[in-house]
Design an enzyme around this catalytic site. Sequence first.
Site, short mmCIF file in Angstrom:
data_model
loop_
_atom_site.label_atom_id
_atom_site.label_comp_id
_atom_site.label_asym_id
_atom_site.label_seq_id
_atom_site.Cartn_x
_atom_site.Cartn_y
_atom_site.Cartn_z
N GLY A 226 7.14 -10.99 -71.94
CA GLY A 226 6.83 -9.88 -71.18
C GLY A 226 7.14 -8.54 -71.82
O GLY A 226 6.96 -8.46 -73.16
N SER B 75 4.58 -0.94 -53.84
CA SER B 75 5.32 0.12 -54.78
C SER B 75 6.14 1.18 -54.24
O SER B 75 5.65 1.83 -53.31
CB SER B 75 4.12 0.78 -55.70
OG SER B 75 4.72 1.70 -56.57
N ARG C 196 16.68 3.00 -54.17
CA ARG C 196 16.42 1.84 -53.60
C ARG C 196 17.39 1.07 -52.67
O ARG C 196 17.24 0.89 -51.59
CB ARG C 196 15.83 0.80 -54.53
CG ARG C 196 14.56 1.23 -55.10
CD ARG C 196 14.11 0.43 -56.37
NE ARG C 196 12.88 0.65 -56.84
CZ ARG C 196 12.04 0.20 -57.90
NH1 ARG C 196 12.86 -0.69 -58.59
NH2 ARG C 196 10.78 0.74 -58.16
N ARG D 162 19.10 -0.01 -60.07
CA ARG D 162 18.24 0.56 -61.09
C ARG D 162 17.34 1.45 -60.40
O ARG D 162 17.02 1.22 -59.20
CB ARG D 162 17.40 -0.76 -61.79
CG ARG D 162 16.15 -0.30 -62.60
CD ARG D 162 15.62 -1.34 -63.23
NE ARG D 162 14.71 -2.25 -62.28
CZ ARG D 162 13.64 -1.65 -61.79
NH1 ARG D 162 12.96 -0.56 -61.97
NH2 ARG D 162 13.07 -2.57 -60.88
#
Lengths: 646, 246
Positions: free
Chosen positions: A43, A285, A338, A443
């Site tokens: 990744g 998104s 979030r 995050r």
Amino acid sequence: MTQLNSKIPQGPLAEKWSHYKAHQNLVNPPNKPKLDIIVVGTGLAGASAAASLGALGFKVKIFCIQDSPRRAHSIAAQGGINAAKNYPNDGDSVYRLFYDTIKGGDYRAREANVHRLAEVSNSIIDQCVAQGVPFARDYSGLLDNRSFGGAQVSRTFYARGQTGQQLLLGAYGALSHQIKLGNVKLYTRQEMMDVVLVEGKARGIITRNLVSGELEKHFGHAVVVATGGYGNVYFLSTNAMNSNTSAIWQIYKRGAFFANPCYVQIHPTCIPVHGDYQSKLTLMSESLRNDGRIWVPKNKEDAEKIRKKQMNAIELKEEDRDYFLERRYPAFGNLVPRDVASRAAKERCDAGFGVGTTGLAVYLDFKDSIKRLGKDVIEERYGNLFQMYEKIVDENPYNNPMMIYPAVHYTMGGTWVDYELQSTIPGLFVAGEANFSDHGANRLGASALMQGLSDGYFVLPYTIQNYLSKDIKVPRMSTDAPEFVETEKAVKDRLDKLMGIKGNKSVDYFHKKLGHIMWENVGMGRTAERLQKAIDLIKELKKEFWSDLRIPGDNNGVNTELEKATRVADFIELGELMAIDALQREESCGGHFREEHQTPEGEAKRNDDDFKFVGAWEYKGENETPVLHKEPLVYESIEVKQRDYK
Amino acid sequence: MDLTLKIWRQENPKAKGKFETYKVTGISTECSFLEMLDILNETLIDKVQLPINFDHDCREGICGMCSLYINGRPHGPDDEVTTCQLHMRKFKDGDTIVIEPWRSKAFPVIKDLMINRNAFDEIIQAGGYVSVTTGGIPDANSIPINRADAELAMDAAACIGCGACVAACKNASAMLFVAAKVSQFALLPQGKMEAQARVEAMVAKMDELGFGNCTNTYACEAECPKQISADNIARMNREFFCAKVS
């Protein structure tokens, strides 16, 4: 007992990284090709590390479980990558990016690491542009930015809704270049099964060739694990189907501490669950929250009618809609972080205002933006996301508001690493989502890509040299050495044991059952009672797994059920540790929300006096209680406060 | 809905494969195609039979790992999606669905529907990148790029490397895949420096690996899940011609 030494350099915060680089040990050019480095995972973190280390002259071996390095799940990141360029002249700086990231992480990340991340963020953008990553540009030909949750500036660089793809392909290109030059050797369809320790240091790995089924032994002077996060412990998540925890779980069992396993990010904007055959969840998104407004009906009766399909969302009058994020958080509105957005959506649904047939969904509405900017602009910004939504849900989001619900997306916890990204096993480095280092308890959007590339391009190439400078006289070891043979045998025994169970239930049966336990009890809202229940249920599940698992076929060749079984065996053990960690953390912070610890307004209530530490767990053996080590978090440069997005 | 599936089974690369017939019942139209195969596999495992192997990973249409030739079309009957995003609402109750792996000499079958696409990696390794190494790069905005060119480069860069173009082509040509990468860099100033060497090396590698020639049928463009345009092939041919005459 292993002592945690975070090795944070001395000096003022903003000078720590330059000071480190100026004083670290280096390996001179003729010695680099004599040193082998193993990188596991392709990744953003793994590919960028391997490409950078190969370019320096080290001999690198890189491994991935897919058929190509380009399949790694970084490819699926949509929205963007943060950097402190301040191109829009809106007040950004390295300090502000650092501050937002620490605050976004609810004051549970290490200051020095986060500051370094903010410092190198600008170099990442430069690097990617030089590689030909086609970032979005304005009409003057300069780079464009968008805003993301948890920030009041626009600092997110993007390539339509495919930023992760483009950054990964950039790193994959750099990796391919080094493969061509012979500095990196690529191994595809190979899974790391264990790490080999020689005199306490990581000196290699055992892999399973997923095509032939054979085990292979590989030597390296140092090992980098960059295998991503463990969100699939919940079965349903936005992770790829093959994303797993096994590499970081096996190194945990060999002595690498596991930090903050309970910190899980539940992303607010995902397509809701629709059936029990469902295999994964799809993210929409966070960038959509730039132009989309989140709401539910103001009255329960309307919500009820919508759930029964007696009424359509677009029929509901403006005054009957509750834009609950704008109502609760006027300063950040729909762009709160979030964890905050997810909990607010759950709160509305739990209170009976949810929509969709299950009642577990809220609206994300573009009506106002389409009116303001025109459909063309919205299509240009989010066209691929709208198309993806329509293909999955069979509804046109230009006409009807999208339905979304929170889903497991990212894991902030991971292998404990020091400032050099080295685990408690010397010579074993962990990068990207696999480590715990930069995001604290939550995050921020567009920071995962930044961290993966920071670790790989700009941190590991320095810190690994500091470690390897002491190894220049260590010759390459034969993989016939007893340590390699013994570790390989341990892996073989584990595989034989799994194959030998010959029970009645498939791997997916256990994985789904585990996922259910985790989501219900170690999910968005946690209580001591439910966490204890999870621990008990997982213990039972583990017994059932090891006595009633069925894997058809054999171990000589492709056997995807065996692959899944090795991973689910590890997920079960990890799930228990997550619950144990969540139980000890008697506070709410970021993604970890203990219902016993909240403010009267329902916000997360931290307990800084008792829990301002990184919780790093040490493995003590099968069925033994793991031991908690605490790394205190010291904040010298910022004031620790209650997070406020109002 | 109830369906009949004719699926290609092949033990290993050397074995002679054959179609096997399976029945699945009670499939929801909301189910994705791969979830339908998951359901079939669960029933096979219940009967202690080997599940059908197929490549898949992200299940959101971006990793490029999934493949499958479904009723004669790469990625099945829906347009602009990969197999993992194909939903069962595109089929009717009682349908018979034929499922095969990609067929191309350069993509040998590993097992059942799994194939080996290392050839694509080898083509990229031949030159599908800008040869910068890490560090020492000037500020990102020191290279302004015309917005239209950047958008075209992004269109080409959206390729996911799944190989549907090769599977769709009667010649098993990899032209669209190679052209997408060549175009991305041909359109950007960063890629200009090595443009000639890049196109020559990538085309030579493509030929060496046994991919066929392009005869302009545009089947690749029609089946590409990411709508990569065949204009890229024209651009690559122009680049290739310029490289050869210079």
